[in-house]
Design a protein around this motif. Structure first.
Motif: not given
Length: 356
Positions: A173, A176-177, A179-181, A183, A273, A275
């Motif tokens: 991880h 990760w960008r 926008n990924e964190w 969600r 999306q 998580l």
């Protein structure tokens, strides 16, 4: 390996070439060439003070001008009026009760056993040197050596397997960008107790070494009455703080009190999306929880590791709810956006404890 007493004896003894005997080193006063300069400057200052007072200035104004205590100027003026002279006595001060070897020995004891008190170190030093040394002297020498009494950091125990899994998770991880964190719903349970767990245990450590492994006490069980709470955070939002009633939390309670009323709602709002991240607690790994998450089509990640104080359980519950509601969302967002740095730091220490 030689003992501390043997080390001290070797470092603090000297051979008398005239008698052939070994003598312990004693504290010595050192005469510095700067002493005469300091005394001369002080005499000139006294003359200037007397000159100001002879001009008719008040003692208070003269003391304020030179930055000296009122009592010193007043005593100097009385002496001049009585004897016609104004000379203050100078001395090198009280001789040091320890030698440089003593100082190194004191610091060495604290570094070898950081949980020793100043009194214990003073007793050991007195036995080694044969001279009485107070605990206040020991504390000053330790401060001079860069060691200060501080409360140790308390963290959950980490086994080698925990550290390996933490490092693996961080490698997956670290890139990760935002926008990924954004969600991810981070969740965790915490127990809050009415009683303190510090027991006034202090350690001697240097500044900036708070999270060094040697200064950490690994503990995850606390006695006394308390409550267990659960909460979840994500970018721009958070769940309500859930306080469990008395009793252990098993898989069934976790599903009925957490997954269905909280996590499922966030899953519906976020869509595919979404998580969900938990911390691998035993109740998270039950068959009931696994089946519910699979049936709801959750994408799931797991972490590799885990005013006046309230005096009653009711006050503790209310205080926790107030603190949770008062937590700024900006603080939560900043915390989540720092996950990349958290992963990098965790990899540097190979899965050990970090400041995050």
């Amino acid at each position: 390996m030689a003992s501390i007493q043997q080390w001290y004896f070797c470092r603090s003894t000297a051979l008398d070439t005239h008698t052939g005997t070994v003598q312990l080193a004693q504290p010595q006063s050192v005469n510095s060439p700067f002493t005469d300069c300091a005394i001369g400057s002080a005499i000139q200052l006294d003359r200037r003070i007397i000159g100001k007072l002879e001009e008719g200035r008040s003692v208070t104004s003269v003391a304020a001008e030179f930055g000296i205590a009122h009592s010193i100027v007043s005593r100097l003026w009385r002496q001049f009026q009585t004897t016609g002279t104004a000379i203050r006595g100078f001395s090198s001060g009280r001789p040091r009760g320890t030698t440089p070897v003593d100082d190194r020995y004191i610091v060495l004891q604290a570094r070898r056993n950081s949980r020793q008190t100043a009194g214990e170190i003073a007793r050991h030093t007195t036995q080694a040197t044969g001279r009485p040394i107070s605990r206040f002297t020991v504390a000053r020498r330790l401060h001079g050596g860069g060691l200060f009494a501080r409360c140790p950091v308390r963290c959950v125990p980490l086994t080698p397997a925990h550290r390996r899994r933490r490092s693996l998770w961080c490698r997956e991880h670290r890139n990760w960008r935002d926008n990924e964190w954004g969600r991810v719903l981070f969740t965790d349970e915490s127990r809050f107790s009415l009683s303190s767990d510090s027991h006034r245990i202090l350690i001697w450590r240097e500044r900036g070494s708070r999270n060094h492994p040697s200064n950490i006490i690994e503990r995850d069980r606390y006695g006394g009455r308390g409550v267990l709470v659960w909460g979840g955070i994500m970018l721009g939002s958070r769940t309500d703080l859930h306080i469990f009633d008395a009793g252990s939390v098993n898989g069934t309670r976790y599903c009925n009190e957490i997954l269905l009323p909280y996590v499922r709602l966030f899953r519906g709002a976020m869509g595919l999306q979404f998580l969900f991240m938990d911390d691998n607690a035993p109740c998270h790994r039950t068959i009931a929880a696994e089946q519910l998450l699979e049936s709801a089509d959750f994408e799931r990640r797991r972490l590799a590791a885990r005013t006046l104080p309230p005096v009653t359980i009711r006050e503790l519950r209310l205080a926790l709810q107030d603190e949770w509601a008062a937590m700024p969302q900006q603080l939560i967002d900043t915390l989540i956006l720092s996950m990349g740095r958290c992963c990098e730091t965790c990899l540097v220490v190979r899965g050990d404890h970090i400041t995050y």
